[in-house]
Design a protein around this motif. Structure first.
Motif, mmCIF file in Angstrom:
data_model
loop_
_atom_site.group_PDB
_atom_site.id
_atom_site.type_symbol
_atom_site.label_atom_id
_atom_site.label_comp_id
_atom_site.label_asym_id
_atom_site.label_seq_id
_atom_site.Cartn_x
_atom_site.Cartn_y
_atom_site.Cartn_z
ATOM 1 N N LYS A 265 0.907 -1.199 0.112
ATOM 2 C CA LYS A 265 0.203 -0.123 0.005
ATOM 3 C C LYS A 265 0.752 1.131 -0.113
ATOM 4 O O LYS A 265 0.598 2.297 -0.730
ATOM 5 C CB LYS A 265 -0.988 0.130 1.163
ATOM 6 C CG LYS A 265 -1.882 -0.915 1.027
ATOM 7 C CD LYS A 265 -3.219 -0.648 2.281
ATOM 8 C CE LYS A 265 -2.570 -1.364 3.707
ATOM 9 N NZ LYS A 265 -3.856 -1.449 4.784
ATOM 10 N N GLU A 266 1.872 1.378 0.810
ATOM 11 C CA GLU A 266 2.880 2.330 0.723
ATOM 12 C C GLU A 266 3.517 2.678 -0.435
ATOM 13 O O GLU A 266 3.780 3.835 -0.879
ATOM 14 C CB GLU A 266 3.692 2.269 2.050
ATOM 15 C CG GLU A 266 4.674 3.491 2.300
ATOM 16 C CD GLU A 266 3.887 4.599 2.857
ATOM 17 O OE1 GLU A 266 4.175 5.858 2.422
ATOM 18 O OE2 GLU A 266 2.870 4.423 3.355
ATOM 19 N N GLU A 267 3.905 1.677 -1.154
ATOM 20 C CA GLU A 267 4.543 1.836 -2.377
ATOM 21 C C GLU A 267 3.573 2.410 -3.391
ATOM 22 O O GLU A 267 3.608 3.308 -4.389
ATOM 23 C CB GLU A 267 4.857 0.438 -2.921
ATOM 24 C CG GLU A 267 6.123 0.345 -4.147
ATOM 25 C CD GLU A 267 6.453 -0.884 -4.525
ATOM 26 O OE1 GLU A 267 6.155 -1.430 -5.657
ATOM 27 O OE2 GLU A 267 6.848 -1.718 -3.608
ATOM 28 N N LEU A 268 2.274 1.724 -3.580
ATOM 29 C CA LEU A 268 1.450 2.355 -4.332
ATOM 30 C C LEU A 268 1.138 3.811 -4.224
ATOM 31 O O LEU A 268 0.890 4.533 -5.027
ATOM 32 C CB LEU A 268 0.120 1.613 -4.139
ATOM 33 C CG LEU A 268 -0.113 0.231 -4.962
ATOM 34 C CD1 LEU A 268 -1.284 -0.678 -4.421
ATOM 35 C CD2 LEU A 268 0.430 0.173 -6.313
ATOM 36 N N LEU A 269 1.064 4.155 -2.574
ATOM 37 C CA LEU A 269 0.475 5.818 -2.514
ATOM 38 C C LEU A 269 1.804 6.415 -2.907
ATOM 39 O O LEU A 269 1.591 7.537 -3.332
ATOM 40 C CB LEU A 269 0.561 5.613 -0.941
ATOM 41 C CG LEU A 269 0.434 7.026 -0.224
ATOM 42 C CD1 LEU A 269 -0.766 7.816 -0.798
ATOM 43 C CD2 LEU A 269 0.525 7.038 1.243
#
Length: 158
Positions: free
Chosen positions: A26-30
């Motif tokens: 999720k952090e990478e996508l954000l």
């Protein structure tokens, strides 16, 4: 038959690898999405009712600024500003369109402006620019945001 019974467990083991694929972090996508966003420009500019039918972003922006300038100019045309200060032909009005659709007007003067009573002009502008037609706020990624812009208003001197 033995070959088929050996083949089935092999296929089942192989198919488990399909389910083992990791979901994206999720952090990478954000972080990726935040890099894609242009933080210096809004997705859609503020708008008034008569410009809402225009689809093209740039034409809608032009329509909005022309309409705002016309509306402000109409309200200030026959005012005492041009009588009190005949040398003042243009006022730069700072317009602030809030995310909740409130509109604020503030005259913009040079910092060392002593030729005009800026307090008097400010009060005239604020008293004349009340009950303004509804303005839809600008949007950034579908979220209403506050925007500010300077609107040059030409005063008609009669």
């Amino acid at each position: 038959m033995k070959k088929i019974t050996l083949l089935i467990p092999l296929l089942l083991l192989q198919s488990c690898q399909w389910f083992d694929a990791k979901a994206p972090d999720k952090e990478e996508l954000l972080q990726q999405r935040l890099k894609e966003i242009n933080w210096n420009e809004v997705s859609s500019y503020p708008s008034v009712a008569e410009c809402n039918v225009i689809i093209d972003k740039e034409q809608r922006k032009e329509c909005f600024f022309e309409t705002m300038a016309r509306l402000v100019q109409e309200r200030l045309d026959n005012d005492t500003i041009s009588m009190l200060y005949p040398g003042l032909d243009t006022i730069k009005v700072k317009v602030k369109v809030h995310a909740d659709a409130r509109v604020e007007f503030e005259p913009g003067f040079e910092k060392d402006s002593v030729r005009y009573d800026t307090v008097a002009i400010d009060s005239i502008i604020k008293s004349r620019l009340v009950n303004f037609p509804p303005v839809e706020p600008a949007q950034k990624e579908g979220v209403p945001v506050t925007t500010e812009f300077i609107l040059p208003v030409v005063l008609n001197v009669n």
